[in-house]
Write a protein that holds these residues in place. Structure first.
Motif, mmCIF file in Angstrom:
data_model
loop_
_atom_site.group_PDB
_atom_site.id
_atom_site.type_symbol
_atom_site.label_atom_id
_atom_site.label_comp_id
_atom_site.label_asym_id
_atom_site.label_seq_id
_atom_site.Cartn_x
_atom_site.Cartn_y
_atom_site.Cartn_z
ATOM 1 N N VAL A 266 -67.779 3.416 -37.238
ATOM 2 C CA VAL A 266 -68.799 3.677 -38.252
ATOM 3 C C VAL A 266 -68.177 4.338 -39.477
ATOM 4 O O VAL A 266 -68.589 4.079 -40.611
ATOM 5 N N LEU A 267 -67.170 5.175 -39.261
ATOM 6 C CA LEU A 267 -66.529 5.876 -40.375
ATOM 7 C C LEU A 267 -65.931 4.903 -41.378
ATOM 8 O O LEU A 267 -66.012 5.108 -42.595
ATOM 9 N N LEU A 268 -65.339 3.799 -40.880
ATOM 10 C CA LEU A 268 -64.757 2.811 -41.775
ATOM 11 C C LEU A 268 -65.838 1.965 -42.456
ATOM 12 O O LEU A 268 -65.630 1.489 -43.574
ATOM 13 N N ILE A 269 -66.970 1.779 -41.784
ATOM 14 C CA ILE A 269 -68.094 1.086 -42.432
ATOM 15 C C ILE A 269 -68.557 1.886 -43.647
ATOM 16 O O ILE A 269 -68.918 1.328 -44.690
ATOM 17 N N TYR A 270 -68.525 3.207 -43.523
ATOM 18 C CA TYR A 270 -69.003 4.087 -44.591
ATOM 19 C C TYR A 270 -67.901 4.473 -45.573
ATOM 20 O O TYR A 270 -68.109 5.370 -46.392
ATOM 21 N N ARG A 271 -66.771 3.802 -45.512
ATOM 22 C CA ARG A 271 -65.718 4.090 -46.484
ATOM 23 C C ARG A 271 -66.223 3.737 -47.888
ATOM 24 O O ARG A 271 -66.701 2.638 -48.123
ATOM 25 N N GLY A 272 -66.097 4.650 -48.808
ATOM 26 C CA GLY A 272 -66.646 4.473 -50.146
ATOM 27 C C GLY A 272 -67.968 5.186 -50.327
ATOM 28 O O GLY A 272 -68.530 5.192 -51.421
ATOM 29 N N GLY A 273 -68.478 5.810 -49.256
ATOM 30 C CA GLY A 273 -69.770 6.485 -49.332
ATOM 31 C C GLY A 273 -69.804 7.639 -50.307
ATOM 32 O O GLY A 273 -70.822 7.905 -50.941
ATOM 33 N N SER A 274 -68.685 8.352 -50.467
ATOM 34 C CA SER A 274 -68.661 9.489 -51.392
ATOM 35 C C SER A 274 -68.884 9.037 -52.830
ATOM 36 O O SER A 274 -69.565 9.712 -53.615
ATOM 37 N N LEU A 275 -68.316 7.888 -53.183
ATOM 38 C CA LEU A 275 -68.521 7.367 -54.536
ATOM 39 C C LEU A 275 -69.931 6.823 -54.710
ATOM 40 O O LEU A 275 -70.489 6.845 -55.809
ATOM 41 N N VAL A 276 -70.524 6.307 -53.628
ATOM 42 C CA VAL A 276 -71.908 5.843 -53.700
ATOM 43 C C VAL A 276 -72.840 7.011 -54.004
ATOM 44 O O VAL A 276 -73.812 6.882 -54.755
ATOM 45 N N ILE A 277 -72.548 8.177 -53.442
ATOM 46 C CA ILE A 277 -73.349 9.370 -53.716
ATOM 47 C C ILE A 277 -73.316 9.696 -55.207
ATOM 48 O O ILE A 277 -74.359 9.944 -55.824
#
Length: 306
Positions: A266-277
């Motif tokens: 799941v962590l790799l699925i959410y890679r880029g999440g910080s920039l999405v925020i």
């Protein structure tokens, strides 16, 4: 005096969202400012979006994605920006306008319940998906660095899509990956509109300037909604980046492929999440604040005329 002004401002904010929505809710200025705010936000945050897209496609770190874009050269840095600029401008018009209209149909006299807001948001998301999915499809092909040689421009992609038959233009071309787009947009709109006002009202009770609750509410709500639906965003990006008859896996096969290529983590699925925020905070916060400001000004002018 400060408490009286705050109470008056809160009362005006409440009346703006609940009084006679069927009569004066189609303000041309609302659509104009919504379009402008989305246009500006998209332009300013497009570099962030492009880095996020590369992470979604290649599962790479932020530094790696930035390095890849840097090596491609500045001439390609804003490659693919025209479809999102157009689609986000239309989104700013459709999202709030369609939602308000549907809300008026569901509850003409107000007040609007959570169920009414959820239903209107869900349906406005469906309209948004149908209208804007082709723009997102072209945008995702343009942003994929692996497609630059074959499809150097938007026209080359449209030419490819139009070479298919009628059904191929829809299923393989403009509406490739439509079902996850539909689920993402409808649920996203429903979540956003269901909880935007409660968060804003809670912040307004703290005596903050009227634009602060709208800005924070839009930012927080848009960010949470985006993160909840982030796996669908990754799935859409991967499905829509493919072109041609030879790469047409089913929805389930596409989801399985994304899961496998991310190492089933799941962590790799959410890679880029910080920039999405960051991107969501700027985009939704600005849009919500401008829309709320316009509603207040329009209601104030109406009271002066009356």
């Amino acid at each position: 005096m400060g408490e009286q002004n705050h109470s008056a401002g809160k009362e005006l904010q409440h009346r703006t969202r609940t009084e006679a929505p069927a009569k004066k809710n189609w303000h041309p200025q609302a659509y104009t400012l919504g379009a402008i705010s989305n246009f500006m936000s998209t332009f300013l945050t497009f570099p962030i979006y492009k880095v996020v897209f590369r992470q979604q496609i290649h599962a790479m770190a932020v530094s790696e994605a930035v390095r890849q874009l840097w090596h491609e050269g500045p001439q390609y840095f804003y490659r693919g920006i025209y479809p999102p600029l157009l689609s986000k401008t239309l989104q700013g018009t459709l999202l709030f306008g369609t939602y308000d209209s549907l809300l008026c149909c569901l509850s003409p006299d107000g007040p609007h319940s959570l169920g009414h807001r959820w239903t209107a948001g869900l349906m406005s998301g469906v309209v948004e998906a149908v209208a804007l999915s082709p723009f997102e499809r072209v945008q995702n092909v343009l942003q994929d660095g692996r497609k630059q040689a074959r499809f150097p421009s938007t026209f080359s992609i449209l030419k490819e899509f139009n070479s298919y038959g009628l059904w191929g233009r829809l299923s393989l071309g403009y509406y490739r990956g439509f079902w996850p787009v539909l689920v993402r947009n409808s649920l996203g709109s429903a979540l956003y509109f269901s909880f935007k006002d409660p968060i804003q009202d809670g912040l307004a009770e703290q005596g903050l300037p009227h634009w602060v609750p709208a800005l924070v509410s839009g930012s927080v709500n848009g960010t949470i909604t985006c993160l909840v639906l982030y796996p669908l965003i990754v799935l859409v990006a991967n499905m829509q980046s493919h072109i041609g008859w030879q790469r047409m896996p089913s929805l389930w096969a596409s989801a399985q492929d994304v899961w496998d290529t991310r190492g089933r983590k799941v962590l790799l699925i959410y890679r880029g999440g910080s920039l999405v925020i960051l991107r969501s905070s700027v985009t939704w916060g600005l849009t919500t604040a401008i829309h709320d400001f316009l509603q207040r000004k329009s209601h104030s002018r109406k009271e002066l005329k009356d």
